[in-house]
Design an enzyme around this catalytic site. Structure first.
Site, PDB file in Angstrom:
ATOM      1  CG  MET A   1       5.213  -2.672   8.717  1.00 18.61           C
ATOM      2  SD  MET A   1       5.221  -0.955   8.109  1.00 18.61           S
ATOM      3  CE  MET A   1       6.853  -0.421   8.599  1.00 18.61           C
ATOM      4  N   GLY A   2       5.932  -6.021   5.975  1.00 17.91           N
ATOM      5  CA  GLY A   2       6.490  -6.829   4.890  1.00 17.91           C
ATOM      6  C   GLY A   2       5.428  -7.719   4.283  1.00 17.91           C
ATOM      7  NE  ARG A   3       0.002  -6.600   3.282  1.00 22.66           N
ATOM      8  CZ  ARG A   3      -1.070  -7.229   3.778  1.00 22.66           C
ATOM      9  NH1 ARG A   3      -1.559  -8.290   3.202  1.00 22.66           N
ATOM     10  NH2 ARG A   3      -1.648  -6.813   4.871  1.00 22.66           N
TER      11      ARG A   3
ATOM     12  NE  ARG B   1       7.005   4.158   7.536  1.00 26.06           N
ATOM     13  CZ  ARG B   1       5.939   3.966   6.778  1.00 26.06           C
ATOM     14  NH1 ARG B   1       5.858   2.905   6.018  1.00 26.06           N
ATOM     15  NH2 ARG B   1       4.939   4.825   6.780  1.00 26.06           N
TER      16      ARG B   1
ATOM     17  N   GLY C   1       6.736   4.490   1.079  1.00 25.56           N
ATOM     18  CA  GLY C   1       6.838   4.539   2.546  1.00 25.56           C
ATOM     19  C   GLY C   1       8.180   5.106   2.970  1.00 25.56           C
TER      20      GLY C   1
ATOM     21  CB  THR D   1      12.227  -0.155   0.081  1.00 27.95           C
ATOM     22  OG1 THR D   1      11.376  -1.079   0.768  1.00 27.95           O
ATOM     23  CG2 THR D   1      13.262  -0.964  -0.669  1.00 27.95           C
ATOM     24  CB  VAL D   2      11.699  -0.387   5.716  1.00 30.33           C
ATOM     25  CG1 VAL D   2      12.072   0.964   6.295  1.00 30.33           C
ATOM     26  CG2 VAL D   2      10.238  -0.400   5.291  1.00 30.33           C
ATOM     27  CG  ASP D   3       9.005  -3.591   2.444  1.00 29.15           C
ATOM     28  OD1 ASP D   3       8.724  -3.931   3.597  1.00 29.15           O
ATOM     29  OD2 ASP D   3       8.272  -2.893   1.732  1.00 29.15           O
TER      30      ASP D   3
END
Lengths: 424, 424
Positions: free
Chosen positions: B190-192, B303, B15, B143-145
């Site tokens: 977002m964020g699993r 993002r 992503g 990564t944004v996460d």
């Protein structure tokens, strides 16, 4: 005409915008230049604050915080949705408003809002006039929807248009980066009847194929099979498809497409209009076209993006507030401060006054000829109209990495009346 | 060690972020200082572009456009999600990668991505080594996460954190303005598995009662009755409630709450996980607490907000790209360019190298002690960690009211091999 002495009161109503506080700042800073206007009060939560005598003393605010209102989104005085009844039906609220005005010697009333707010001003003005209470009441337009009549465009629209276009541009690049796996994006935009906000996504385009590829607004009927064909064609041609759609997009029968019968009409509890139009289209594309689809629903985040606000919009909002005060000082009442575009290139708008009845009773939709025949895009005329409104950036002060927005002290004005008790 | 001559190739994967292109800019501008590296190629859509010999010649790009990559969101070279098989299972892709490298004399390979990308570099490096092909391959984290191990924080996170905090601050003001009619906002982030992005909403708070009032992340179990009680309490206390929730928030059994059995589990077509967690909570609050609730789902818009990007984040992303090149020139291979925080006040990070295996196989979650006991908020430790990462603003050039992002020419590199035909 210009010699009316007394206090002033201002309020905000309806959905906030990025620049409605700039109008309030314009009112306050202009009032400070007119010593005949003595106290400067704010009604908390609009006309409800008037009815409840819930007023704050804006002279007690730090002038730096007042200045910060110029770049602070949302409604600093608090907003409300409240439509006054017709005076013939029920005059209790009007009597109360006038009692509050008289108790605090309010002679200047400035109300920032949309068509319901202009209706409020018209009704309060007429009632005051009928009762022989001298009042100068001026409306200050605001709405992200840009659906007010009697004005070229509405303060609040330029900033939301700039924000939606910036998001479309960024997400468009993102989608082009990842289109091999995630080819479709649905951007759901606010707007029940008018598609101005959704249409502003088109300002993002720089090259053929750029987002948005498809635009659906309430002014042009949406048709299921044509929509699916549009998405298939865009995907076949570009490898991706970015859809901007209004919350209030309607089908050929005039019904909101989010409540299509027989499909997503009800959830397991029997609720209708489950996730709105974006959700409906997301599922439709996934099921019928077979493409992975991402839904973006910014909702109120659309209208508060003062970290990327339009300077043109902000300055106009401020100027309209200041102009409302100058007009009232010159004896004007029961009008809305307005904008008339006198030139598009170079862009130029003049401050004028509009009839409240026009604003209160009409709704400005996108002219059909500013949308293409297929009803899935805008024409260059719309872009020419909207582009000047997004120019310039507001230099919002930053503190600790985030915008430094105004924080009011909200010093209450001493009550002079007993608490308000609505009839029912 | 430093005398390896040849060409370089770079790619992007996973992503996109607001600053992954800044890393690519750092690679390109640093390579230009090392004449031993001759051609500068980009793989379109990451490792897929390598397999398909789909390369572009970055020396043909306008240096001004390369400079603009510093403030252009999304992945300018195109991204992909593709995990290479284990070489023992299937070596065809590795053979092909090495054929492409050899055909174009690629001796320097820079790959920006998350843990799968670090896995790709590790595998390709090992294979090249086994085949006696001299290659220097370095990973550049993004990564944004913020879930990468082996690094203090991940480039991309600071900008998304700044954006989410700014949106939370603006929407919070909006909600406080209109809370009499619209008291609850659900912000779905977002964020699993990792809640870092959602947690960053907490940076928006300036005063008691400010948004966000409640934060739910995957690292702390969500419990339905406690959630409803949390919302009721916040509303009773403040008059409003702003909830930030991760897409991947889970209940006590470790199941995603968006797929709670028996409720919203299926739509009329039988699909599960209808609208995601935000939609689930929106309906839950409306039905069980009886408050009007608005859902915000920014999705990929989170993002790409380079119109309000973090300068700290952007500069680190650039520096990591440049550092990867310098490291490779010094003989380093099969490592990830990394950041080690040496001081928090003043904030200071040093450039280091991390082991690819750690990055590829671990996931950095929020430590449980950085979340409060009730599991509905973060602790000051998390804010201290995240706040330095959002400092400073990227001065994105503006053209016609909108960001002027880089547009690459994408001049194709002549193919030297026959088209790639995957085995199946």
């Amino acid at each position: 005409m210009g010699d009316l002495r007394g206090n002033c009161l201002m309020g905000q109503s309806g959905g906030p915008t990025a620049v409605i506080n700039a109008s309030i700042c314009g009112v306050i800073q202009e009032v400070l230049r007119h010593p005949e206007i003595e106290q400067i009060y704010g009604a908390q939560h609009g006309i409800l604050g008037v009815l409840q005598e819930d007023l704050i003393d804006l002279r007690q605010e730090d002038p730096e915080e007042i200045e910060l209102l110029k770049c602070t989104p949302a409604a600093a005085l608090g907003s409300i949705r409240h439509k006054l009844p017709d005076v013939g039906e029920d005059s209790a609220e009007y009597e109360r408003v006038l009692q509050v005005f008289a108790a605090h010697n309010i002679r200047y009333f400035f109300y920032a809002g949309g068509n319901d707010s202009m209706d409020t001003i018209a009704k309060v003005s007429a009632y005051a006039d009928a009762q022989g209470y001298e009042l100068r009441a001026i409306g200050i337009p605001k709405t992200v929807d840009n659906d007010l009549a009697g004005i070229d465009h509405c303060p609040g629209y330029g900033s939301v248009a700039k924000h939606i276009a910036a998001v479309t541009m960024g997400v468009g690049l993102d989608m082009m980066s990842v289109h091999l796996t995630d080819p479709v994006v649905i951007l759901e935009v606010m707007g029940r009847n008018a598609g101005w906000m959704t249409a502003s996504a088109a300002l993002a385009r720089r090259r053929e194929g750029d987002a948005p590829n498809l635009i659906y607004v309430p002014e042009a009927p949406w048709q299921r099979e044509r929509f699916l064909e549009d998405v298939r064609r865009s995907h076949a041609r570009h490898g991706w498809c970015f859809v901007a759609v209004s919350v209030g997009a309607k089908d050929e029968t005039g019904e909101y497409i989010a409540t299509q019968k027989g499909e997503f009409a009800k959830d397991v509890f029997g609720h209708v209009q489950l996730g709105g139009v974006g959700f409906f289209l997301e599922n439709l594309v996934r099921d019928e076209v077979g493409l992975k689809t991402r839904l973006i629903r910014m909702g109120p985040a659309e209208r508060v993006a003062m970290h990327f606000g339009s300077l043109t919009d902000r300055d106009e909002a401020y100027d309209l507030g200041a102009f409302a005060v100058r007009s009232a000082r010159e004896g004007v009442t029961a009008k809305m401060a307005s904008l008339e575009r006198t030139s598009n290139d170079p862009y130029r708008c003049e401050l004028t006054l509009s009839d409240l009845a026009i604003v209160a009773n009409e709704e400005k939709l996108i002219p059909r000829q500013w949308l293409n025949e297929a009803g899935n895009d805008v024409t260059p005329e719309l872009l020419e109209y909207a582009r000047p409104l997004i120019q310039g950036e507001v230099a919002t002060p930053i503190e600790d990495g985030l915008p430094r927005y105004a924080r009011l002290r909200e010093a209450p004005v001493e009550n002079k009346l007993s608490p308000w008790r609505p009839a029912d």
